[in-house]
Design an enzyme around this catalytic site. Sequence first.
Site, PDB file in Angstrom:
ATOM      1  CG  LEU A 139       9.359 -17.487  -2.519  1.00 56.47           C
ATOM      2  CD1 LEU A 139       9.109 -16.809  -1.171  1.00 56.47           C
ATOM      3  CD2 LEU A 139      10.100 -16.140  -2.808  1.00 56.47           C
ATOM      4  CG  HIS A 143       0.853   2.603  -9.088  1.00 56.97           C
ATOM      5  ND1 HIS A 143       0.156   1.870  -8.326  1.00 56.97           N
ATOM      6  CD2 HIS A 143      -0.395   2.952 -10.303  1.00 56.97           C
ATOM      7  CE1 HIS A 143      -0.840   2.490  -8.593  1.00 56.97           C
ATOM      8  NE2 HIS A 143      -0.846   2.974  -8.964  1.00 56.97           N
ATOM      9  CB  SER A 167      -7.972  -4.141   2.250  1.00 50.22           C
ATOM     10  OG  SER A 167      -8.201  -2.775   2.605  1.00 50.22           O
ATOM     11  CD1 TRP A 209       7.245   7.129  -1.591  1.00 50.83           C
ATOM     12  CD2 TRP A 209       7.067   7.366  -3.812  1.00 50.83           C
ATOM     13  NE1 TRP A 209       8.891   6.789  -2.528  1.00 50.83           N
ATOM     14  CE2 TRP A 209       8.297   6.878  -3.382  1.00 50.83           C
ATOM     15  CE3 TRP A 209       7.018   7.470  -5.754  1.00 50.83           C
ATOM     16  CZ2 TRP A 209       9.317   7.380  -4.035  1.00 50.83           C
ATOM     17  CZ3 TRP A 209       7.590   7.852  -6.200  1.00 50.83           C
ATOM     18  CH2 TRP A 209       8.817   7.958  -5.792  1.00 50.83           C
ATOM     19  CG  ASP A 223      -2.233   0.794   0.822  1.00 54.75           C
ATOM     20  OD1 ASP A 223      -2.847   1.553   0.270  1.00 54.75           O
ATOM     21  OD2 ASP A 223      -2.777   1.237   2.376  1.00 54.75           O
ATOM     22  N   GLY A 224       0.113   1.902  -0.294  1.00 61.32           N
ATOM     23  CA  GLY A 224       0.645   3.576  -0.468  1.00 61.32           C
ATOM     24  C   GLY A 224       1.933   4.071  -1.798  1.00 61.32           C
TER      25      GLY A 224
END
Length: 247
Positions: free
Chosen positions: A129, A35, A194, A23, A18-19
Amino acid sequence: MISGEMPPVPKHVAIIMDGNGRWASERGLPRSVGHSKGVEAVRRTVKAAGDAGVDFLTLFAFSSENWSRPQSEVSDLMGLLRRFVRRDLAELHKSNVRIKIIGDRTDLRGDILPLLLEAEETTRNNTGLTLVIAFNYGSRDEIARATIRLAREVEAGRLKADAITPDLIGAHLDTAGIPDPDLIIRTSGEERLSNFLLWQAAYTEFVFLPQYWPDFGAEAFNEALRIFASRDRRFGGLSAKTAAVAG
């Protein structure tokens, strides 16, 4: 934790990234720049998770509600997704990362679905991973789709209604085969889920960090892991320390 022991590492970390827009706005820049910088944070975070020994990293990339954003911003986000897959897939594959996509795949536009399927198929046999990308994802929608599938099984006579258990519901979610997250991190100082992994987060630890997502990296990720290691996880029972005293 006994002195000298290594702190516990969460098996599965999920992040609400988020942000990006804030930013950019605070710097007088277009949201698209935020983005774009957010993609750089994704790269840093994937490496940090792998270095820390995390097995599963889930990133909330695009929610089913994000389609309501201005068309120009949606187009920018789709363009970033395309560039990320095309530029980063080979490197992720080389690093033994396995990619898994969760979310509603119906009615995805243009080349987006083929790109996502290519990422999954290319890395399907990797053993490092597992990078889970939540794309066109909403947890309530996920639960509703799982419920519909189970209802159809009951309707067809292949399943008894009273045979439905929490485990069976979990097996019909997009995250089937993926352990529930031990830790969910949200950046930008907001403190809410959310519509993200609502079912799966029943016993998850939450860490909310002030950094906007474009500023996120290994230092912030490892700080979240340190906070997680300090938590006393009880899963509805007694902590190990309390149980020892009680015993």
